[in-house]
Enzyme design. Structure first.
Site, mmCIF file in Angstrom:
data_model
loop_
_atom_site.group_PDB
_atom_site.id
_atom_site.type_symbol
_atom_site.label_atom_id
_atom_site.label_comp_id
_atom_site.label_asym_id
_atom_site.label_seq_id
_atom_site.Cartn_x
_atom_site.Cartn_y
_atom_site.Cartn_z
ATOM 1 N N GLU A 161 0.843 -1.199 0.000
ATOM 2 C CA GLU A 161 0.000 0.000 0.000
ATOM 3 C C GLU A 161 0.878 1.248 0.000
ATOM 4 O O GLU A 161 1.899 1.291 0.700
ATOM 5 C CB GLU A 161 -0.875 -0.032 1.259
ATOM 6 C CG GLU A 161 -1.829 1.116 1.438
ATOM 7 C CD GLU A 161 -2.588 1.002 2.759
ATOM 8 O OE1 GLU A 161 -3.809 1.202 2.749
ATOM 9 O OE2 GLU A 161 -1.945 0.723 3.804
ATOM 10 N N HIS A 215 -1.981 -4.027 9.101
ATOM 11 C CA HIS A 215 -2.822 -3.268 8.170
ATOM 12 C C HIS A 215 -4.234 -3.246 8.739
ATOM 13 O O HIS A 215 -4.901 -4.285 8.810
ATOM 14 C CB HIS A 215 -2.785 -3.951 6.795
ATOM 15 C CG HIS A 215 -3.616 -3.310 5.736
ATOM 16 N ND1 HIS A 215 -3.385 -2.040 5.261
ATOM 17 C CD2 HIS A 215 -4.675 -3.785 5.033
ATOM 18 C CE1 HIS A 215 -4.265 -1.761 4.301
ATOM 19 N NE2 HIS A 215 -5.062 -2.811 4.152
ATOM 20 N N GLU A 226 4.344 5.222 11.463
ATOM 21 C CA GLU A 226 4.957 4.265 10.543
ATOM 22 C C GLU A 226 6.310 4.751 10.029
ATOM 23 O O GLU A 226 7.246 3.955 9.874
ATOM 24 C CB GLU A 226 4.017 3.984 9.376
ATOM 25 C CG GLU A 226 2.759 3.222 9.788
ATOM 26 C CD GLU A 226 1.787 3.063 8.639
ATOM 27 O OE1 GLU A 226 1.389 1.925 8.368
ATOM 28 O OE2 GLU A 226 1.417 4.081 8.018
#
Length: 252
Positions: A33, A120, A181
């Site tokens: 992603e 995720h 992240e």
């Protein structure tokens, strides 16, 4: 071979480690992603795999299975949406069936306990369904298995959040490609982060509903839902240390 990665063992060593059901299998589950122009497409895979390996290294009875790299469709309000090039997702049914098959395949080798480490957000409920079905199927076949499902960010305390976000925390929903992240990736894979490409954006604001087909105008053109500009490797270390310690403690 002393690796905690299951796939790096020869088959006989693996057989001897797991045949009595005394070994936990850690299964990272992520996604491919977009995470903004400053970062690679695979943090959702690399982060849970890294955590799984560090947790397994603290134990004598854990092995880390190869991660499931493709996750459920990126949603606008949590991952920027499924219309960015590079974001490569599968249906919920495909993810559920894949995870279900993998769990049962490992159960057939003698494994009886599994820990799914999710990286995720969108994967969660499909992994719930896979775990529930696998447990029931195994029981009907005369096997008792146990599946634990966790998302690593749920182990981050308020104290660590205050250290990482001293100017205020806008919530996990807008942390896609943001400080969380990016900081972790700066710690574990700095070669996959280019802070010179960071795009400053305010935390995304969304209406209290979803629209299909999704509207690209809801998301900044960078794909991130908040700014990663204040990310540092030190913040990544704080986050990882806490997650690894708490997850390892849960299964110690």
């Amino acid at each position: 071979m002393n690796s905690v990665k299951l796939a790096e063992l020869d088959w006989m060593t693996y057989r001897d480690r797991v045949q009595d059901g005394g070994c936990r299998i850690l299964l990272p589950v992520g996604a491919i992603e977009q995470h903004g122009p400053h970062m690679s497409l695979n943090p959702d895979v690399l982060i849970p795999e890294y955590i799984a390996c560090r947790v397994a290294e603290r134990s004598g009875n854990m092995l880390v299975a190869p991660p499931i790299a493709y996750g459920y469709k990126s949603q606008v309000k949590s991952g920027g949406g499924n219309f960015f090039p590079g974001t490569t997702c599968v249906s919920g049914r495909a993810l559920e069936e894949y995870a279900y098959d993998v769990i049962l395949a490992y159960a057939a080798h003698g494994n009886r306990e599994f820990v799914l480490i999710n990286g995720h957000f969108e994967n969660s409920m499909f992994l719930v369904e896979a775990a529930d079905r696998a447990v029931k199927h195994a029981r009907l076949s005369g096997k008792e298995i146990r599946v634990v499902l966790l998302s690593y960010w749920d182990f981050i305390s308020e104290a660590t959040i205050e250290k990482v976000f001293p100017d205020g925390f806008s919530g996990w929903a807008v942390e896609h490609g943001g400080v969380l992240e990016t900081s972790i990736m700066l710690k574990i894979h700095p070669e996959l982060v280019d802070m010179s490409k960071v795009v400053e954006v305010p935390p995304a604001e969304f209406p209290p509903y979803d629209v299909f087909p999704p509207d690209p105008s809801w998301v900044a053109s960078s794909g991130t839902l908040s700014s990663p500009a204040k990310a540092t490797a030190q913040k990544g270390e704080w986050i990882l240390d806490e997650c690894i310690e708490k997850i390892a403690g849960t299964f110690g």
